[in-house]
Design an enzyme around this catalytic site. Structure first.
Site, PDB file in Angstrom:
ATOM      1  CD  GLU A  20       0.983  -0.748  -1.994  1.00  0.00           C
ATOM      2  OE1 GLU A  20       1.525   0.152  -1.351  1.00  0.00           O
ATOM      3  OE2 GLU A  20      -0.208  -1.050  -1.850  1.00  0.00           O
TER       4      GLU A  20
ATOM      5  NE  ARG B 185       7.333   4.290  12.114  1.00  0.00           N
ATOM      6  CZ  ARG B 185       6.248   5.003  12.374  1.00  0.00           C
ATOM      7  NH1 ARG B 185       5.160   4.391  12.800  1.00  0.00           N
ATOM      8  NH2 ARG B 185       6.231   6.303  12.217  1.00  0.00           N
TER       9      ARG B 185
ATOM     10  CE  LYS C 168      -2.632  -2.669  -1.758  1.00  0.00           C
ATOM     11  NZ  LYS C 168      -3.195  -1.789  -0.780  1.00  0.00           N
TER      12      LYS C 168
ATOM     13  CB  CYS D 154      12.060   7.489  10.558  1.00  0.00           C
ATOM     14  SG  CYS D 154      12.949   8.262   9.220  1.00  0.00           S
TER      15      CYS D 154
ATOM     16  CD1 TRP E 178      11.598   4.413   3.874  1.00  0.00           C
ATOM     17  CD2 TRP E 178      11.244   6.600   3.514  1.00  0.00           C
ATOM     18  NE1 TRP E 178      10.944   4.545   2.676  1.00  0.00           N
ATOM     19  CE2 TRP E 178      10.719   5.869   2.431  1.00  0.00           C
ATOM     20  CE3 TRP E 178      11.140   7.983   3.500  1.00  0.00           C
ATOM     21  CZ2 TRP E 178      10.095   6.479   1.353  1.00  0.00           C
ATOM     22  CZ3 TRP E 178      10.517   8.597   2.425  1.00  0.00           C
ATOM     23  CH2 TRP E 178      10.002   7.843   1.364  1.00  0.00           C
TER      24      TRP E 178
ATOM     25  CD  GLU F 123      -6.266  -0.480  -2.732  1.00  0.00           C
ATOM     26  OE1 GLU F 123      -5.926   0.673  -3.023  1.00  0.00           O
ATOM     27  OE2 GLU F 123      -5.742  -1.124  -1.803  1.00  0.00           O
TER      28      GLU F 123
ATOM     29  CG  ASN G  56       9.520   9.789  12.027  1.00  0.00           C
ATOM     30  OD1 ASN G  56       9.629  10.149  10.856  1.00  0.00           O
ATOM     31  ND2 ASN G  56       8.517   9.049  12.477  1.00  0.00           N
ATOM     32  N   GLY G  57      10.888  12.755  10.770  1.00  0.00           N
ATOM     33  CA  GLY G  57      10.268  13.984  10.281  1.00  0.00           C
ATOM     34  C   GLY G  57      11.218  14.721   9.364  1.00  0.00           C
TER      35      GLY G  57
ATOM     36  CE  LYS H  76       0.317   0.066   7.506  1.00  0.00           C
ATOM     37  NZ  LYS H  76      -0.512  -0.372   6.357  1.00  0.00           N
TER      38      LYS H  76
ATOM     39  CG  HIS I 106     -10.928   8.367 -25.432  1.00  0.00           C
ATOM     40  ND1 HIS I 106     -11.512   9.010 -26.494  1.00  0.00           N
ATOM     41  CD2 HIS I 106     -11.928   7.717 -24.793  1.00  0.00           C
ATOM     42  CE1 HIS I 106     -12.816   8.782 -26.493  1.00  0.00           C
ATOM     43  NE2 HIS I 106     -13.088   7.992 -25.474  1.00  0.00           N
TER      44      HIS I 106
HETATM   45  C1  F6R Z   1      -1.063   1.392  -0.048  1.00  0.00           C
HETATM   46  C2  F6R Z   1      -1.018   2.152   1.198  1.00  0.00           C
HETATM   47  C3  F6R Z   1      -0.885   3.629   1.093  1.00  0.00           C
HETATM   48  C4  F6R Z   1      -1.730   4.315   2.191  1.00  0.00           C
HETATM   49  C5  F6R Z   1      -1.472   5.823   2.177  1.00  0.00           C
HETATM   50  C6  F6R Z   1      -2.305   6.539   3.206  1.00  0.00           C
HETATM   51  O1  F6R Z   1      -1.191   0.026   0.205  1.00  0.00           O
HETATM   52  O2  F6R Z   1      -1.059   1.607   2.263  1.00  0.00           O
HETATM   53  O3  F6R Z   1      -1.230   4.090  -0.175  1.00  0.00           O
HETATM   54  O4  F6R Z   1      -3.068   4.026   1.952  1.00  0.00           O
HETATM   55  O5  F6R Z   1      -0.120   6.079   2.412  1.00  0.00           O
HETATM   56  O6  F6R Z   1      -1.984   6.124   4.493  1.00  0.00           O
HETATM   57  P1  F6R Z   1      -2.958   6.376   5.695  1.00  0.00           P
HETATM   58  O7  F6R Z   1      -4.200   5.603   5.424  1.00  0.00           O
HETATM   59  O8  F6R Z   1      -2.226   5.901   6.901  1.00  0.00           O
HETATM   60  O9  F6R Z   1      -3.241   7.855   5.732  1.00  0.00           O
END
Ligand code: F6R
Length: 608
Positions: free
Chosen positions: A488, A27, A485, A2, A75, A481, A101-102, A603, A504
């Site tokens: 997502e 975001r 990546k 949001c 969102w 990771e 937001n929240g 984000k 396994h």
């Molecule tokens: C993946 C990504 C998320 C953040 C996670 C934590 O690319 O960006 O998995 O790493 O939401 O966010 P922060 O680091 O802001 O606590």
């Protein structure tokens, strides 16, 4: 997650609101809306879908009269994405407009209470409860009413409120969810994040929990819920404006991938003086550090993956037991943590709800909190005993790249620094690690120069249904990771496995043409991982092998090989992550995905 903006000044509000919302698109959102006071009433315009739909509806804002307004990108959490559920929400009388937001956790109870008293609701959202409560408790004094309403709601919120009885002010308040106030000349702003206002002003206030800001075009007054005035420091943002712009790149994510050498340098260089690592910002003394019996690392998503790397690195070099947890698990598992525990909290945004809650949980047991954070002045930074900032600059793309890399940079700095304190690394190792660390940015640059090789491979493999990432130890940490990546931003199903774990169970999923990305960057585990490569190849897998330059023989076992320069073992993840980011990027790009704003993702995850 949001986005909130607000404008009060002498210009037309709506174009300002739309331009601020555009800067907050990163975001994540699924609908958008604005509310502007036109001199008589509060006019609301909102639409499901992209901001452009809203913008077209009101001619880029030009069609909306008025110089005071609030806007929102939503969102969806409570209620599907729809016009009705979009913010701003008006109270039944039309007197109050609210953006939020929240999450209001007790909204069902509050809503039932209001419905029983005849209040009509027009959406399924938790937010509308706030608008209706403002009406319900309205005494004629807006601030008293806001304070009363805040005392009724549980949960997290950043709120922007306009009241028809005093349309020359915006009320802003927050708890858990971030909110800043931008200070202009005869105009002021509210926003969820700095990029929304950076073109207009660099002077901001960061609202703290339960502070209420009363904002007019010429003044900002901040009070607490006892109505005492709060004096706040103006924070000056010195980001280069280009940091929050795409600067000729197609996407923010690609720009941020390319910025990694600089971000890495910016993070390590200020902490290296006369060939020693110096953390001026850390209060933790060597004696305190020596007293810790274990380290716990908590974080979410990619930041958690940095934690998994850190576990291997710390245990190997510091010989201290390290636990690493996703924050949402840690906070509810009654962890064994006390004042002999160092808790390292990792977060780009510094606002992630679960990470913040895990921090508070650990603190309540007396643990020492050291956080690694990118956003200066964020909640996690403020509540930690020590904070080490990653100087990555603003990260706009939802999928993190440069924040991940700079978090790793801090992990290496801490490793060398703590290893020196504990005496677990020798002077020769200290020098070796430090010189290797300084070379990492150049080596990242070297890898980025070969990006077309990864692009070519991606062009052969972008239509896969499933992709597996395998590796051992640090290569496994990195596989997590690489897999995240990819999934997502490209929406391809992907999993990461410790290579030795495949047989396994998971190896049953390997069939003709399944793509496996095998990470084999570590000298001592190269042969072991190669034996897993042979296992998947013999079941029909297509394999991309990622290793160091000194292992050209990998080409005999894999379909495609990518090489990274050599460095000391613990730092290999900083290099090996680059091709994985590029692979995810090119696959998503070839699939035509909206890379900077992947579906369903936000984000900064400020709700649980
Ligand atoms: C993946 C990504 C998320 C953040 C996670 C934590 O690319 O960006 O998995 O790493 O939401 O966010 P922060 O680091 O802001 O606590």
């Amino acid at each position: 997650m949001c986005g909130i903006v607000g404008y009060i000044g002498y210009e037309q509000a709506a174009p300002n609101l739309l331009s601020g919302l555009e800067k907050l698109e990163y975001r994540g959102y699924d609908s958008a809306g604005v509310c502007v006071y036109d001199g008589e009433k509060l006019n609301v315009f909102k639409a499901k879908g992209k901001l452009k739909i809203l913008s077209d509806m009101i001619d880029g804002g030009k069609a909306v009269k008025g110089t005071v307004g609030i806007g929102h990108t939503r969102w969806a959490t409570h209620g599907e994405p729809s016009d009705a559920n979009s913010h701003p929400h008006l109270s039944d009388s039309g007197k109050f407009a609210v953006v939020h937001n929240g999450i209001i956790e007790n909204y069902i109870k509050l809503k039932d209470h209001l419905i029983r008293r005849g209040v009509k609701f027009y959406s399924e959202t938790d937010t509308e409860v706030i608008a209706q409560l403002l009406d319900y408790y309205y005494t004629g004094d807006i601030i008293d009413t806001v304070i009363k309403v805040l005392s009724k709601v549980n949960g997290s919120y950043a709120l922007g409120i306009i009241c028809l009885d005093n349309p020359d002010q915006i009320i802003a308040v927050r708890k858990e969810s971030p909110l800043i106030i931008g200070l202009g000349k005869n105009e002021n702003y509210i926003a969820s994040d700095i990029p929304a206002i950076l073109e207009k002003t660099r002077d901001i206030y960061r609202l703290d929990a339960d502070e209420i800001a009363i904002i007019t075009s010429s003044d900002v007054k901040i009070i607490n819920t006892d109505k005492d005035e709060v004096k706040k420091e103006v924070q000056h943002i010195n980001w280069d404006i280009s940091a929050a712009e795409k600067g000729g790149y197609e996407t923010f994510m690609f720009k941020e991938i390319m910025e990694q050498p600089k971000a890495f340098r910016d993070t390590i260089n200020p902490r290296i003086k006369d060939n020693r690592i110096v953390f001026d910002e850390i209060n933790l003394t060597p004696e305190q550090f020596k007293s810790f019996k274990k380290i716990c690392i908590v974080a979410c998503g990619s930041a958690y993956h940095v934690g998994v790397v850190a576990k291997y690195v710390f245990e190997q070099t510091l010989r201290i037991p390290v636990e690493v947890d996703v924050a949402s698990e840690f906070r509810y598992r009654n962890p064994i943590v006390d004042d002999k525990t160092l808790v390292i909290v990792i977060s780009q945004s510094g606002e992630t709800a679960d990470t913040l809650a895990a921090l508070r949980e650990a603190k309540s047991y007396g643990a020492y909190i050291l956080s690694i954070v990118n956003v200066v002045g964020s909640a996690i930074a403020n509540e930690s005993d020590d904070v080490v900032y990653t100087w990555a600059g603003p990260e706009i793309a939802v999928a993190t790249t440069k924040a991940y890399s700079t978090q790793l940079a801090v992990v290496y700095l801490l490793t060398i620094y703590f290893g020196d304190i504990l005496g677990t690394i020798s002077e020769t190792e200290y020098k070796k690690y430090l010189s290797e660390l300084r070379l990492i940015p150049d080596k990242i640059e070297q890898i980025l120069k070969n990006k077309e090789d990864i692009q070519y491979f991606a062009s052969q493999q972008f239509d896969n249904r499933d992709i597996f990432f395998i590796g051992r130890n640090l290569d496994y940490a990195l596989s997590l990771e690489g897999s995240l990546k990819l999934k997502e931003i490209s929406y391809i199903h992907s999993e990461a496995y410790a290579a030795g774990e495949l047989k396994h169970g998971t190896i049953s999923l390997i069939e003709d043409g399944t793509l496996v990305v095998a990470l084999a960057t570590h000298e001592n585990l190269f042969e072991k991982t190669m034996s897993n490569v042979v296992e998947v190849k013999s079941r029909g897998a297509v394999v991309l092998g990622l290793t160091c330059e000194n292992h050209p023989e990998i080409e005999k076992s894999v379909d495609f090989a990518f090489y990274i320069p050599k460095t000391c073992d613990i730092m290999l993840p900083s290099l090996a992550v680059i091709p994985l980011q590029l692979f995810a990027y090119y696959v998503a790009s070839l699939k035509g995905c909206d890379i900077d704003k992947p579906r369903n993702l936000a984000k900064s995850v400020t709700v649980e």
